[in-house]
Design a protein around this motif. Structure first.
Motif, PDB file in Angstrom:
ATOM      1  N   GLY A 120      65.002 -16.877  98.878  1.00 40.53           N
ATOM      2  CA  GLY A 120      65.094 -18.153  98.163  1.00 40.53           C
ATOM      3  C   GLY A 120      63.826 -18.991  98.209  1.00 40.53           C
ATOM      4  O   GLY A 120      63.398 -19.538  97.193  1.00 40.53           O
ATOM      5  N   LEU A 121      63.231 -19.069  99.388  1.00 41.09           N
ATOM      6  CA  LEU A 121      62.037 -19.897  99.546  1.00 41.09           C
ATOM      7  C   LEU A 121      60.900 -19.439  98.629  1.00 41.09           C
ATOM      8  O   LEU A 121      60.250 -20.235  97.963  1.00 41.09           O
ATOM      9  CB  LEU A 121      61.585 -19.829 101.004  1.00 41.09           C
ATOM     10  CG  LEU A 121      60.306 -20.554 101.357  1.00 41.09           C
ATOM     11  CD1 LEU A 121      60.640 -21.933 101.862  1.00 41.09           C
ATOM     12  CD2 LEU A 121      59.530 -19.801 102.411  1.00 41.09           C
ATOM     13  N   ASP A 315      57.991 -25.575 103.644  1.00 40.13           N
ATOM     14  CA  ASP A 315      58.511 -25.143 104.942  1.00 40.13           C
ATOM     15  C   ASP A 315      57.408 -25.285 105.995  1.00 40.13           C
ATOM     16  O   ASP A 315      56.305 -25.738 105.684  1.00 40.13           O
ATOM     17  CB  ASP A 315      59.042 -23.706 104.873  1.00 40.13           C
ATOM     18  CG  ASP A 315      60.468 -23.598 105.442  1.00 40.13           C
ATOM     19  OD1 ASP A 315      61.209 -24.592 105.378  1.00 40.13           O
ATOM     20  OD2 ASP A 315      60.849 -22.521 105.945  1.00 40.13           O
ATOM     21  N   THR A 354      65.554 -25.639 105.793  1.00 38.12           N
ATOM     22  CA  THR A 354      66.617 -25.101 106.642  1.00 38.12           C
ATOM     23  C   THR A 354      66.878 -25.995 107.837  1.00 38.12           C
ATOM     24  O   THR A 354      65.973 -26.677 108.330  1.00 38.12           O
ATOM     25  CB  THR A 354      66.261 -23.688 107.146  1.00 38.12           C
ATOM     26  OG1 THR A 354      67.381 -23.161 107.856  1.00 38.12           O
ATOM     27  CG2 THR A 354      65.067 -23.705 108.093  1.00 38.12           C
ATOM     28  N   ALA A 359      64.132 -21.373 112.594  1.00 41.26           N
ATOM     29  CA  ALA A 359      63.177 -21.297 111.485  1.00 41.26           C
ATOM     30  C   ALA A 359      62.220 -22.482 111.462  1.00 41.26           C
ATOM     31  O   ALA A 359      61.331 -22.541 110.624  1.00 41.26           O
ATOM     32  CB  ALA A 359      63.917 -21.193 110.163  1.00 41.26           C
ATOM     33  N   VAL A 427      66.544 -29.910 100.247  1.00 38.79           N
ATOM     34  CA  VAL A 427      66.606 -29.187  98.977  1.00 38.79           C
ATOM     35  C   VAL A 427      67.970 -29.212  98.289  1.00 38.79           C
ATOM     36  O   VAL A 427      68.163 -28.533  97.282  1.00 38.79           O
ATOM     37  CB  VAL A 427      66.104 -27.742  99.155  1.00 38.79           C
ATOM     38  CG1 VAL A 427      64.609 -27.712  99.441  1.00 38.79           C
ATOM     39  CG2 VAL A 427      66.868 -27.023 100.271  1.00 38.79           C
ATOM     40  N   LYS A 546      75.443 -16.460 106.157  1.00 35.57           N
ATOM     41  CA  LYS A 546      75.822 -16.306 104.745  1.00 35.57           C
ATOM     42  C   LYS A 546      77.189 -15.620 104.608  1.00 35.57           C
ATOM     43  O   LYS A 546      77.790 -15.606 103.555  1.00 35.57           O
ATOM     44  CB  LYS A 546      74.757 -15.528 103.983  1.00 35.57           C
ATOM     45  CG  LYS A 546      73.414 -16.254 103.902  1.00 35.57           C
ATOM     46  CD  LYS A 546      72.382 -15.422 103.143  1.00 35.57           C
ATOM     47  CE  LYS A 546      70.974 -15.992 103.206  1.00 35.57           C
ATOM     48  NZ  LYS A 546      70.732 -17.088 102.252  1.00 35.57           N
ATOM     49  N   GLU A 644      73.721 -23.255 104.574  1.00 37.02           N
ATOM     50  CA  GLU A 644      72.844 -22.858 103.463  1.00 37.02           C
ATOM     51  C   GLU A 644      72.230 -24.122 102.900  1.00 37.02           C
ATOM     52  O   GLU A 644      72.917 -24.940 102.300  1.00 37.02           O
ATOM     53  CB  GLU A 644      73.660 -22.135 102.388  1.00 37.02           C
ATOM     54  CG  GLU A 644      72.832 -21.499 101.292  1.00 37.02           C
ATOM     55  CD  GLU A 644      72.033 -20.295 101.795  1.00 37.02           C
ATOM     56  OE1 GLU A 644      70.888 -20.502 102.237  1.00 37.02           O
ATOM     57  OE2 GLU A 644      72.560 -19.168 101.755  1.00 37.02           O
ATOM     58  N   SER A 646      70.438 -24.877 100.358  1.00 37.49           N
ATOM     59  CA  SER A 646      70.781 -25.110  98.953  1.00 37.49           C
ATOM     60  C   SER A 646      71.399 -23.861  98.332  1.00 37.49           C
ATOM     61  O   SER A 646      72.501 -23.865  97.822  1.00 37.49           O
ATOM     62  CB  SER A 646      69.530 -25.497  98.152  1.00 37.49           C
ATOM     63  OG  SER A 646      69.753 -25.333  96.777  1.00 37.49           O
ATOM     64  N   GLY A 647      70.636 -22.755  98.405  1.00 36.74           N
ATOM     65  CA  GLY A 647      71.003 -21.598  97.598  1.00 36.74           C
ATOM     66  C   GLY A 647      70.435 -21.821  96.209  1.00 36.74           C
ATOM     67  O   GLY A 647      70.315 -22.963  95.744  1.00 36.74           O
TER      68      GLY A 647
END
Ligand code: H53
Length: 811
Positions: A120-121, A315, A354, A359, A427, A546, A644, A646-647
């Motif tokens: 995703g990032l 990030d 995140t 992370a 996000v 997830k 999550e 955003s996704g």
């Protein structure tokens, strides 16, 4: 206002044939798809090159402010079709190929995905590049030119096997241009001390430092039908000629080349620490050095650089940026600390992606000061001044202590990004709220004005016009073409969601996409799936939070339902998975194995037949997503609420007409707000319920396992030999769920998930109702265009002006 290239089919054919002849010296008819691809790409380069030059000239002539998006990942996927679409010549080229008797699809498939990202990032960063060009803003990317992109995944005996992805292979990257004249040096290691530089100033003196050369390769980013070309700059490492003697052996050289050799295949945790830190610093330092140089060419005062430059930290990977910028301003250009700090904080801004603490990068002070001795000194100084300033303001001591950069022997990169910048954003709405109230709450209490939300978005053009051309034509048929230029016009579809003929058209579109995917499944896995079944899809990185495993548990429940009652009335389903696991993430790999063995069990059971099929598609990547997503009926977005950030695939599924099976997490919540409660299927705990468990420690997975007979049977299936060939993986799963108290609350959400899935089956049987839901999703997906997201970044964080004012703004 549209601005497309003037290009007739005849002219294109002439240009293409000429380029082909110059390059390949064979007959068109004998050429391989790769040879044709190369010739086509070079033809396109000739088309956009003058635009690119003109863009650069006009930006410098107008002294336009530029935002630089620093990201360790960019995941554009294939570029050919996007470039053609954005130049406005996709149809012309396809027509030209038809006239030449060539297969366009084979040629487009010959392009290797540019996979310089994990998930995703990286995909978001690539989407932003497209949207910056499309909206006309001067926004440039800054990243690394990895020789090996994200690993290629093969499934062997149900296990994930990782192979290197030599994406530009022997052919090179056809889209890039090497910019030798912009190369700079980057320094690592060694000793540094401060010497007298006269006039009361000090200057750093280095000894034994390793000096490496950073060489940029620029990849053009074309705007959609507006003639704008922005730049994505990717850095590669070389040994400077003057230092060649320091690297006498091949092994010495390899160690240097390692810096840009591989993208770390890890989506959330840090690994290979020293090399990773070197990668991060390398791209950040090189990028910032050239930014300062090109700013100075305008002849403006360095103290005011923030008026013409923004640097965005995507990030924590480029979060060394504020300290490196200070180093450049002070050491290389002799600026005073206060002026440099003022400029730095106005230039820098940061996105957090995140709340998972693993992370948010932290480096041990030992490693950091060893690799980057001078930058470390500057960080310590920033930290001390931060403490002093906060103390002088009377800020709460505990808060300040919690937010400082160097703490307990670690350098906290997120803290550096926040203290060294003027903006922090999450996000999705819920994610930003969580940052404020939990993850970054002390920062929020101290500097609330820095916090803001920017919900992610997607390049809808790619997911409709490129990935779903028939869907796009059907939209044209019902509401006209305007939506192709202004996505908000898609809302006109709301008027036909209950029109039976329209419903029928959109049903047929989905069936065609399913057929295309079914063929691919059969070809690649040998499994035959019926397009009458619900296509239920979960594609994303494999990660415990997830909850692919929750999906698996539901499949096991269905398996037992059919085995118990083979004649029962059952709505057929095909469950489709695609997921890469980080190579070092053992548990995630065990889940892949179990999915594959469960698939074998189910797909080969004649009693189950077409009622239930399970497919794991190997090597999930952007180009495969383009095949899978438009074919989905159900989009699985089932992460534990709060986890999550955003996704973004949730948005892609939505816009191609899948119904979302969702927890109230990330952007799912905003999708619900757009489509309405009745057009999405929500289940599971809320984030407050999750946090309640964290606060009270009252969760008891074993109790649920012991007391719920359905759950009991499903969980036992992992260990009782029903699923062959995965004994150890099965017990790991059992232990995670029961023995270790189920970190992501799958057991608690299980019953509500099963009930929600039963609702999906009932809804699907009512075709009118289902098509209403599906079309409501398409019709109301415009909110998630990354064009609008990027406008918000440009206006609210970077304060850019619009060189091409008004041209492409949505009405
Ligand atoms: O970033 C996406 C989010 C998604 C989040 C993802 C992400 C990575 O892919 C890698 C590292 C990281 O910190 C976050 O997991 O929820 O949609 C883009 O914002």
């Amino acid at each position: 206002m549209e601005q497309t290239m003037e290009l007739t089919t005849d002219q294109f054919i002439r240009d293409f044939e000429q380029t082909f002849n110059e390059q390949q010296q064979t007959l068109l008819q004998n050429a391989t798809p790769t040879e044709l691809f190369l010739a086509l790409a070079h033809t396109i380069r000739q088309y956009y090159t003058p635009m690119w030059l003109e863009r650069n000239e006009s930006l410098s002539a107008r002294q336009e402010k530029i935002a630089y998006y620093f990201s360790i990942e960019f995941l554009p996927g294939r570029m050919l079709e996007t470039n053609l679409l954005n130049l406005g010549i996709l149809d012309t080229v396809k027509e030209g190929f038809t006239q030449l008797g060539l297969d366009f699809t084979a040629v487009k498939n010959a392009e290797h995905d540019m996979a310089l990202g994990n998930g995703g990032l990286g995909r978001l960063a690539a989407a932003f590049m497209d949207s910056l060009a499309t909206t006309g803003y001067a926004g440039f990317g800054n990243g690394l030119r990895y020789k090996y992109g994200l690993f290629k995944q093969r499934i062997v005996d149900g296990y994930q096997v990782e192979l290197p992805d030599a994406w530009f292979g022997s052919l090179g990257n056809v889209w890039e241009t090497r910019k030798d004249h912009d190369a700079v040096n980057v320094r690592f290691f060694g000793n540094v001390y401060m010497a007298d530089a006269g006039e009361g100033k000090l200057k750093p003196v280095y000894s034994n430092a390793q000096v490496l050369r950073a060489v940029p390769y620029d990849v053009p980013q074309l705007g959609y039908k507006n003639g704008v070309v922005n730049n994505l700059r990717l850095w590669d490492v070389e040994i400077p000629e003057e230092y060649e003697l320091n690297y006498p052996t091949i092994a010495d050289r390899r160690r240097v080349e390692d810096i840009t050799a591989v993208l770390y295949p890890d989506d959330s945790t840090e690994e290979g620490k020293k090399l990773r830190l070197m990668q991060e610093y390398f791209m950040t330092s090189a990028g910032l050095q050239t930014i300062v140089k090109s700013y100075l060419k305008m002849g403006l005062p360095l103290e005011k650089i923030y008026e013409k430059v923004s640097v965005h930290i995507n990030d924590t990977h480029p979060a060394v940026a504020p300290a490196e910028f200070m180093r450049i301003l002070i050491d290389d250009y002799g600026m005073e600390w206060d002026a440099a700090w003022n400029a730095t904080t106005k230039v820098m801004s940061y996105t957090n992606h995140t709340i998972l603490s693993e992370a948010l990068e932290k480096w041990s002070t030992g490693l950091f000061s060893f690799v980057l001795p001078r930058v470390f000194q500057i960080i310590v100084e920033i930290d001390n001044r931060y403490m002093a300033q906060m103390g002088a303001q009377g800020a709460d001591y505990a808060r300040v202590e919690n937010t400082r950069i160097v703490r307990n022997g670690q350098v906290h990169m997120a803290h550096l990004a926040i203290i060294g910048g003027h903006s922090v954003n999450g996000v999705a709405q819920i994610h930003t709220e969580l940052l404020k109230e939990d993850t970054l709450r002390d920062f929020y209490a101290l500097t609330p004005e820095k916090f803001n939300n920017k919900t992610n978005g997607i390049v809808q053009r790619r997911w409709t016009q490129i990935a779903a051309p028939v869907l796009s034509q059907t939209i044209d048929k019902w509401i006209g073409f305007e939506w192709r230029n202004d996505i908000h016009a898609l809302r006109a579809l709301n008027d036909v969601v209950d029109n039976p003929r329209a419903q029928n058209d959109f049903w047929e579109v989905k069936q065609l996409a399913k057929k295309r995917l079914a063929d691919y499944i059969e070809e690649t896995t040998g499994v035959h799936v019926s397009t009458d079944a619900i296509f239920d899809v979960q594609v994303k990185r494999l990660h415990a939070y997830k909850r692919q495993l929750l999906n698996v548990m539901h499949i096991i429940k269905l398996y037992w339902d059919i085995k118990d009652n083979p004649e029962g009335d059952f709505t057929p389903r095909v469950f489709i998975f695609g997921a890469k696991a980080a190579p070092g993430y053992h548990f995630a790999k065990s889940i892949i194995k179990v999915i594959n063995e469960l698939a074998n069990l189910i797909n080969n059971d004649p009693e189950i037949g077409d009622k239930l099929k399970v497919v794991f598609l190997e090597n999930y990547r952007v180009s495969l997503a383009e095949l899978i997503i438009p074919a989905a009926n159900v989009s699985e977005q089932i992460s534990l609420a709060s986890k999550e950030a955003s996704g973004t695939s949730n948005m892609k599924f939505m816009m191609t007409g899948a119904v979302t099976m969702a927890t109230l997490d990330g952007a799912n919540i905003e999708i619900r707000d757009e489509v309405g409660e009745e057009n999405i299927v929500i289940f599971g705990m809320t984030k407050d319920e999750v946090y309640h468990h964290y606060e009270t420690h009252d969760y008891n997975a074993r109790y649920l396992y012991d007391t719920d007979p359905v759950l009991h049977r499903v969980i036992n299936t992992f260990v009782d030999g029903t699923i062959p060939r995965c004994q150890s993986e099965g017990s790991e799963i059992f232990d995670a769920l029961v023995t270790y108290n189920d970190e992501y609350f799958l057991l608690e959400d299980f019953q509500s998930y099963v009930a929600a899935q039963a609702r999906v089956s009932a809804l699907y049987r009512d075709r009118e109702r289902w098509m209403h839901m599906s079309m409501m999703n398409i019709a109301n997906s415009d909110k998630f265009t990354s064009d609008d997201t990027i406008r918000q970044y440009a206006e609210e964080i970077w304060h850019l002006s619009l060189p091409h004012a008004g041209r492409h703004r949505a009405a």
